[in-house]
Write a protein that holds these residues in place. Sequence first.
Motif, PDB file in Angstrom:
ATOM      1  N   LEU A  20       0.825  -1.205   0.000  1.00  0.00           N
ATOM      2  CA  LEU A  20       0.000   0.000   0.000  1.00  0.00           C
ATOM      3  C   LEU A  20       0.863   1.260   0.000  1.00  0.00           C
ATOM      4  CD1 LEU A  20      -2.883  -0.977   2.440  1.00  0.00           C
ATOM      5  CD2 LEU A  20      -2.954  -0.830  -0.048  1.00  0.00           C
ATOM      6  N   ASP A  21       1.963   1.227   0.757  1.00  0.00           N
ATOM      7  CA  ASP A  21       2.886   2.367   0.736  1.00  0.00           C
ATOM      8  C   ASP A  21       3.419   2.596  -0.675  1.00  0.00           C
ATOM      9  OD1 ASP A  21       2.682   2.969   3.431  1.00  0.00           O
ATOM     10  OD2 ASP A  21       4.441   1.797   4.011  1.00  0.00           O
ATOM     11  N   LEU A  22       3.791   1.504  -1.359  1.00  0.00           N
ATOM     12  CA  LEU A  22       4.294   1.619  -2.723  1.00  0.00           C
ATOM     13  C   LEU A  22       3.201   2.138  -3.657  1.00  0.00           C
ATOM     14  CD1 LEU A  22       6.527   1.163  -4.811  1.00  0.00           C
ATOM     15  CD2 LEU A  22       5.722  -1.200  -5.040  1.00  0.00           C
ATOM     16  N   HIS A  23       1.989   1.634  -3.480  1.00  0.00           N
ATOM     17  CA  HIS A  23       0.864   2.084  -4.305  1.00  0.00           C
ATOM     18  C   HIS A  23       0.683   3.599  -4.196  1.00  0.00           C
ATOM     19  CE1 HIS A  23      -3.337   1.381  -5.998  1.00  0.00           C
ATOM     20  NE2 HIS A  23      -3.376   2.641  -5.597  1.00  0.00           N
ATOM     21  N   ARG A  24       0.665   4.105  -2.977  1.00  0.00           N
ATOM     22  CA  ARG A  24       0.468   5.544  -2.778  1.00  0.00           C
ATOM     23  C   ARG A  24       1.625   6.347  -3.377  1.00  0.00           C
ATOM     24  NH1 ARG A  24      -0.550   3.504   2.624  1.00  0.00           N
ATOM     25  NH2 ARG A  24      -2.807   3.226   2.939  1.00  0.00           N
ATOM     26  N   SER A  25       2.840   5.859  -3.191  1.00  0.00           N
ATOM     27  CA  SER A  25       4.003   6.595  -3.685  1.00  0.00           C
ATOM     28  C   SER A  25       4.035   6.626  -5.208  1.00  0.00           C
ATOM     29  CB  SER A  25       5.289   5.954  -3.146  1.00  0.00           C
ATOM     30  OG  SER A  25       5.346   6.038  -1.739  1.00  0.00           O
ATOM     31  N   LEU A  26       3.730   5.499  -5.850  1.00  0.00           N
ATOM     32  CA  LEU A  26       3.728   5.463  -7.313  1.00  0.00           C
ATOM     33  C   LEU A  26       2.592   6.302  -7.876  1.00  0.00           C
ATOM     34  CD1 LEU A  26       4.607   1.735  -8.114  1.00  0.00           C
ATOM     35  CD2 LEU A  26       6.106   3.731  -8.139  1.00  0.00           C
ATOM     36  N   THR A  27       1.441   6.282  -7.205  1.00  0.00           N
ATOM     37  CA  THR A  27       0.329   7.125  -7.641  1.00  0.00           C
ATOM     38  C   THR A  27       0.727   8.599  -7.582  1.00  0.00           C
ATOM     39  OG1 THR A  27      -1.336   5.524  -6.924  1.00  0.00           O
ATOM     40  CG2 THR A  27      -2.051   7.806  -7.159  1.00  0.00           C
ATOM     41  N   ALA A  28       1.404   8.992  -6.504  1.00  0.00           N
ATOM     42  CA  ALA A  28       1.847  10.377  -6.371  1.00  0.00           C
ATOM     43  C   ALA A  28       2.840  10.751  -7.465  1.00  0.00           C
ATOM     44  CB  ALA A  28       2.470  10.596  -4.996  1.00  0.00           C
ATOM     45  N   ALA A  29       3.576   9.745  -7.969  1.00  0.00           N
ATOM     46  CA  ALA A  29       4.552   9.997  -9.031  1.00  0.00           C
ATOM     47  C   ALA A  29       3.920   9.948 -10.423  1.00  0.00           C
ATOM     48  CB  ALA A  29       5.681   8.971  -8.944  1.00  0.00           C
ATOM     49  N   GLY A  30       2.611   9.737 -10.486  1.00  0.00           N
ATOM     50  CA  GLY A  30       1.926   9.739 -11.768  1.00  0.00           C
ATOM     51  C   GLY A  30       1.812   8.379 -12.432  1.00  0.00           C
ATOM     52  N   VAL A  31       2.141   7.316 -11.712  1.00  0.00           N
ATOM     53  CA  VAL A  31       2.041   5.965 -12.270  1.00  0.00           C
ATOM     54  C   VAL A  31       0.624   5.449 -12.062  1.00  0.00           C
ATOM     55  CG1 VAL A  31       2.865   3.586 -12.086  1.00  0.00           C
ATOM     56  CG2 VAL A  31       4.472   5.489 -11.855  1.00  0.00           C
ATOM     57  N   GLU A  32       0.052   4.822 -13.077  1.00  0.00           N
ATOM     58  CA  GLU A  32      -1.271   4.213 -12.952  1.00  0.00           C
ATOM     59  C   GLU A  32      -1.085   2.814 -12.362  1.00  0.00           C
ATOM     60  OE1 GLU A  32      -5.307   3.404 -15.640  1.00  0.00           O
ATOM     61  OE2 GLU A  32      -3.472   4.178 -16.577  1.00  0.00           O
ATOM     62  N   ILE A  33      -1.624   2.572 -11.191  1.00  0.00           N
ATOM     63  CA  ILE A  33      -1.387   1.310 -10.489  1.00  0.00           C
ATOM     64  C   ILE A  33      -2.679   0.779  -9.890  1.00  0.00           C
ATOM     65  CG2 ILE A  33      -0.625   2.612  -8.442  1.00  0.00           C
ATOM     66  CD1 ILE A  33       1.129   0.154  -7.715  1.00  0.00           C
ATOM     67  N   ARG A  34      -2.854  -0.526  -9.966  1.00  0.00           N
ATOM     68  CA  ARG A  34      -3.968  -1.206  -9.321  1.00  0.00           C
ATOM     69  C   ARG A  34      -3.380  -2.235  -8.371  1.00  0.00           C
ATOM     70  NH1 ARG A  34      -8.378  -3.101 -13.670  1.00  0.00           N
ATOM     71  NH2 ARG A  34      -9.580  -3.303 -11.739  1.00  0.00           N
ATOM     72  N   THR A  35      -3.846  -2.253  -7.127  1.00  0.00           N
ATOM     73  CA  THR A  35      -3.419  -3.233  -6.137  1.00  0.00           C
ATOM     74  C   THR A  35      -4.626  -4.076  -5.753  1.00  0.00           C
ATOM     75  OG1 THR A  35      -1.644  -1.831  -5.277  1.00  0.00           O
ATOM     76  CG2 THR A  35      -2.446  -3.582  -3.830  1.00  0.00           C
ATOM     77  N   LEU A  36      -4.535  -5.381  -5.994  1.00  0.00           N
ATOM     78  CA  LEU A  36      -5.626  -6.311  -5.754  1.00  0.00           C
ATOM     79  C   LEU A  36      -5.124  -7.496  -4.946  1.00  0.00           C
ATOM     80  CD1 LEU A  36      -7.063  -6.464  -9.401  1.00  0.00           C
ATOM     81  CD2 LEU A  36      -7.865  -4.997  -7.537  1.00  0.00           C
ATOM     82  N   ALA A  37      -6.044  -8.195  -4.286  1.00  0.00           N
ATOM     83  CA  ALA A  37      -5.725  -9.437  -3.583  1.00  0.00           C
ATOM     84  C   ALA A  37      -6.425 -10.595  -4.284  1.00  0.00           C
ATOM     85  CB  ALA A  37      -6.167  -9.361  -2.127  1.00  0.00           C
ATOM     86  N   LEU A  38      -5.788 -11.752  -4.279  1.00  0.00           N
ATOM     87  CA  LEU A  38      -6.423 -12.921  -4.881  1.00  0.00           C
ATOM     88  C   LEU A  38      -7.732 -13.263  -4.176  1.00  0.00           C
ATOM     89  CD1 LEU A  38      -3.391 -15.332  -5.420  1.00  0.00           C
ATOM     90  CD2 LEU A  38      -4.670 -14.124  -7.193  1.00  0.00           C
ATOM     91  N   ALA A  39      -7.757 -13.134  -2.841  1.00  0.00           N
ATOM     92  CA  ALA A  39      -8.928 -13.539  -2.064  1.00  0.00           C
ATOM     93  C   ALA A  39      -8.911 -12.823  -0.722  1.00  0.00           C
ATOM     94  CB  ALA A  39      -8.909 -15.054  -1.843  1.00  0.00           C
ATOM     95  N   PRO A  40     -10.037 -12.834   0.012  1.00  0.00           N
ATOM     96  CA  PRO A  40     -10.038 -12.245   1.363  1.00  0.00           C
ATOM     97  C   PRO A  40      -9.108 -13.021   2.292  1.00  0.00           C
ATOM     98  CG  PRO A  40     -12.269 -12.639   0.553  1.00  0.00           C
ATOM     99  CD  PRO A  40     -11.347 -13.357  -0.383  1.00  0.00           C
ATOM    100  N   GLY A  41      -8.642 -12.367   3.345  1.00  0.00           N
ATOM    101  CA  GLY A  41      -7.840 -13.041   4.356  1.00  0.00           C
ATOM    102  C   GLY A  41      -8.700 -13.496   5.519  1.00  0.00           C
TER     103      GLY A  41
END
Length: 327
Positions: A20-41
């Motif tokens: 999630l930290d990486l997702h937020r940082s890449l989004t702030a840098a203008g990268v289009e990113i999707r973070t998904l999970a295979l299934a619930p925990g």
Amino acid sequence: MRVLQVLADTDDRDDGRAALDLHRSLTAAGVEIRTLALAPGRQAGLAGVVPTMSPSARSLAAHTQLRREQRWADVVVLRGEAPAAAAGLAPIRSAPPTVLALGSEAERWLDGPVPSRAARLVGRADAIVVTSEADAAVGSRWGIEPADVHVIPYGAPPVAVITAARRAAARRELGLAEHGLVAHLSGDETVLAAARAEADRLGIARTEVEPVDDRVVRFGDGEEPDRAELAVAAADLVVVVGGRAGPPPAALRAAGAGLAVVGRPDGAMAGLVDAGTGWTDLADAVAAGADEVARRGDGAAARVRDRYDLARLASTWEALLSSAADR
């Protein structure tokens, strides 16, 4: 560049938080990113922010949805064994480049067997990412070129170093004595018992994330968001217990706030724990006294700024992903 990042599940673990930290940082840098999970925990602590692909990681629906998501992406980051296994069983033609990010799996796979489903993906991965130098040897076991194995530790966002006034206020709110050392225990519930016992034997107050007694702060569902910050703000030391990858994000945040570190100075923690930032034993920290604890806390904060700055590490990730996508 479109990045797909895949987690095993939505449990609140170190690698999920780092993702999630990486997702937020890449989004702030203008990268289009999707973070998904295979299934619930089982606890699904990240369910509110990480969508899932299917009810079960081993289901046909998970493999089908993963194929669909891969077609959208320019590069895919698979976080750990379960996503690697799913991708190994669900190959597609003209698949995007794949980066396999290993947390605790790296240490386990160095000496133990690699699950066959995950092994199918390993040979096709364009790069392997591990969180410590000690784990980089995992690539040689599979015959992967050293240049394709990258050490990128977890990072920590910048935080203010805790002032004496802030520490005193946090202790008052938690009902802790204003003077004397306080240790913040960081680790999985299954391995914290020994640390609690040692703190009690030494007469040190402690804070952590699970309810144990009236000196302990709990935070989570239904609690105010600043309760986690209080648990760190009240402490002088962070005691890091367990963990096979890292240093863990929670420990980095505490050290970045100026808490001296107590933990094993090898493996995943090798870059964070030394004579300038903490101790290997809680009793040694107590014997050193408050002034030395504060000095090493300052050293820990400087170490986090120098080696574990989240923005810098996210830039390293962005360069790696861009290079993989260009291939």
